[in-house]
Design an enzyme around this catalytic site. Structure first.
Site, PDB file in Angstrom:
ATOM      1  N   GLY A   1       4.688  -9.969   4.142  1.00  0.00           N
ATOM      2  CA  GLY A   1       5.897 -10.109   5.715  1.00  0.00           C
ATOM      3  C   GLY A   1       4.892 -11.032   6.479  1.00  0.00           C
ATOM      4  O   GLY A   1       3.779 -10.517   7.163  1.00  0.00           O
TER       5      GLY A   1
ATOM      6  N   GLY B   1      11.267  -2.732   5.036  1.00  0.00           N
ATOM      7  CA  GLY B   1      10.765  -4.358   5.485  1.00  0.00           C
ATOM      8  C   GLY B   1      10.548  -4.660   3.733  1.00  0.00           C
ATOM      9  O   GLY B   1      10.482  -5.321   3.428  1.00  0.00           O
ATOM     10  N   HIS B   2       9.806  -3.307   2.884  1.00  0.00           N
ATOM     11  CA  HIS B   2       9.318  -3.358   2.126  1.00  0.00           C
ATOM     12  C   HIS B   2      10.458  -4.083   0.581  1.00  0.00           C
ATOM     13  O   HIS B   2       9.827  -5.114  -0.131  1.00  0.00           O
ATOM     14  CB  HIS B   2       8.431  -2.241   1.567  1.00  0.00           C
ATOM     15  CG  HIS B   2       7.087  -2.378   1.629  1.00  0.00           C
ATOM     16  ND1 HIS B   2       7.071  -1.040   2.675  1.00  0.00           N
ATOM     17  CD2 HIS B   2       6.149  -3.019   2.081  1.00  0.00           C
ATOM     18  CE1 HIS B   2       5.947  -1.430   3.147  1.00  0.00           C
ATOM     19  NE2 HIS B   2       5.516  -1.980   2.583  1.00  0.00           N
TER      20      HIS B   2
ATOM     21  N   SER C   1       5.004   0.815   7.548  1.00  0.00           N
ATOM     22  CA  SER C   1       4.111   2.332   6.973  1.00  0.00           C
ATOM     23  C   SER C   1       3.822   3.306   8.537  1.00  0.00           C
ATOM     24  O   SER C   1       3.638   4.153   8.410  1.00  0.00           O
ATOM     25  CB  SER C   1       3.537   1.777   6.339  1.00  0.00           C
ATOM     26  OG  SER C   1       4.579   1.444   5.308  1.00  0.00           O
ATOM     27  N   ARG C   2       3.088   2.433   9.260  1.00  0.00           N
ATOM     28  CA  ARG C   2       1.891   3.203  10.552  1.00  0.00           C
ATOM     29  C   ARG C   2       3.245   4.123  11.461  1.00  0.00           C
ATOM     30  O   ARG C   2       2.718   4.651  11.900  1.00  0.00           O
ATOM     31  CB  ARG C   2       1.288   2.434  11.330  1.00  0.00           C
ATOM     32  CG  ARG C   2       0.413   2.159  10.426  1.00  0.00           C
ATOM     33  CD  ARG C   2      -0.971   1.211  10.739  1.00  0.00           C
ATOM     34  NE  ARG C   2      -1.773   0.288   9.713  1.00  0.00           N
ATOM     35  CZ  ARG C   2      -2.345   1.122   9.211  1.00  0.00           C
ATOM     36  NH1 ARG C   2      -2.959   1.718  10.979  1.00  0.00           N
ATOM     37  NH2 ARG C   2      -3.344   0.311   9.028  1.00  0.00           N
TER      38      ARG C   2
ATOM     39  N   MET D   1       0.633  -0.854  -0.012  1.00  0.00           N
ATOM     40  CA  MET D   1      -0.123  -0.418  -0.048  1.00  0.00           C
ATOM     41  C   MET D   1       0.847   1.365  -0.092  1.00  0.00           C
ATOM     42  O   MET D   1       0.616   2.457   0.056  1.00  0.00           O
ATOM     43  CB  MET D   1      -0.725  -0.344   1.064  1.00  0.00           C
ATOM     44  CG  MET D   1      -1.614  -1.152   1.210  1.00  0.00           C
ATOM     45  SD  MET D   1      -3.494  -0.730   1.924  1.00  0.00           S
ATOM     46  CE  MET D   1      -3.065  -0.382   3.640  1.00  0.00           C
TER      47      MET D   1
ATOM     48  N   GLN E   1      -2.863 -11.899   8.423  1.00  0.00           N
ATOM     49  CA  GLN E   1      -3.190 -11.507   6.466  1.00  0.00           C
ATOM     50  C   GLN E   1      -2.323 -12.449   5.680  1.00  0.00           C
ATOM     51  O   GLN E   1      -3.154 -13.054   4.779  1.00  0.00           O
ATOM     52  CB  GLN E   1      -2.064 -10.144   6.254  1.00  0.00           C
ATOM     53  CG  GLN E   1      -2.012 -10.014   4.815  1.00  0.00           C
ATOM     54  CD  GLN E   1      -2.109  -8.498   4.971  1.00  0.00           C
ATOM     55  OE1 GLN E   1      -2.295  -7.881   4.929  1.00  0.00           O
ATOM     56  NE2 GLN E   1      -0.575  -8.604   4.087  1.00  0.00           N
TER      57      GLN E   1
END
Ligand code: PAF
Length: 279
Positions: free
Chosen positions: A147, A36-37, A186-187, A30, A153
């Protein structure tokens, strides 16, 4: 690196590569990318010829409209990061492109859908699996990388893949942490300096459990971990559990093979999740 906005253009680009038997990997995101990505892209590059990364803030997986609105969208930064990481194709569709008409989506993801995150974010995994299925249909990847931080998820996506019998291999990639243990997310961008310091209790509690797992009973481990979190200012615990990694049901038998400790908490105004594998 090619930037693509439509499913038709993506299919046209991928078709000759598939005919040439290239292995295609998809890394769905997103955006608001971090290391991490990049680690997902790195692993994808090792196992595939072509890496497609999607950036799409998916409205159907947000239960709180304010959360959707404030989701970070640093597109230029993301594109630069993907270019540097050696990604081949970035797919950045509009909401209209992915949801041209109003549609109903509901599939059976099993009981685990309603536990943990499913309890706090009702319908979240229907939205996640809806968009991931659309991305799989658009890319038709051989492999897709996710991840481990979003443990539930990955489980839900695996259930969706089984439900539709999709010919894609799901690869779960390790959590990438900051030097002080905070799981990259991302948060994290929303955390104040003080929140960020308080947030460290989540990984500390998880690692306490991991380190003492062999020596102490599950009930004792949970009690200590919850006390650590509850006594940290600004942190409100949603759950801390030691669960069976397939059913996500709480588990106190340490002989069970795939145990995982999972935590979710609000730190200041930001909700964070983290986990650690125990066996
Ligand atoms: O993990 C995420 O970033 C999202 O849930 C995903 C898998 C890209 C679906 O929107």
């Amino acid at each position: 690196m090619k930037l693509i906005n439509t499913i038709a253009a993506l299919k046209t680009l991928l078709e000759p590569l598939k005919t040439a038997q290239k292995r295609i990997a998809l890394v769905p995101t997103m955006g608001a990318l971090h290391k991490g990505h990049v680690s997902l892209i790195d692993l994808a590059k090792q196992q595939a010829d072509i890496v497609v990364c999607s950036i799409f803030v998916n409205p159907t997986q947000f239960t709180d409209p304010k959360d959707l609105e404030k989701y970070p969208r640093p597109l230029e930064h993301d594109i630069k990061m993907l270019e540097d990481a050696g990604c081949n194709i970035v797919f950045m569709p509009s909401v209209k492109e992915m949801y041209p008409v109003k549609e109903n989506w509901h599939i059976d993801l099993g009981n685990a859908e309603f536990l943990l995150e499913g309890e706090f974010r009702k319908g979240h995994y229907q939205g996640v699996t809806q968009i991931v299925k659309k991305l799989f249909d658009a890319v038709n990847p051989d492999l897709a990388f996710f991840g481990q931080k979003d443990f539930q998820q990955v489980l839900m996506i695996e259930n969706m893949v089984r439900y539709f019998k999709l010919p894609v291999q799901i690869i779960t990639c390790p959590i990438i942490r900051e030097g002080d243990g905070l799981a990259m997310s991302s948060r994290n961008i929303h955390l104040s300096a003080e929140d960020r310091q308080h947030a460290l209790v989540l990984s500390k509690a998880l690692y306490y459990v991991k380190e003492h797992f062999a020596a102490e009973p599950v009930a004792e481990l949970l009690a200590v971990a919850k006390k650590m979190i509850d006594s940290t200012p600004g942190v409100v615990l949603d759950y801390f559990t030691i669960a069976n990694g397939e059913t996500l049901l709480p588990e106190s038998d340490k002989q069970v093979k795939n145990l995982v400790a999972l935590v979710a908490a609000k730190v200041g105004e930001t909700r964070l999740i983290d986990n650690v594998l125990l066996s």
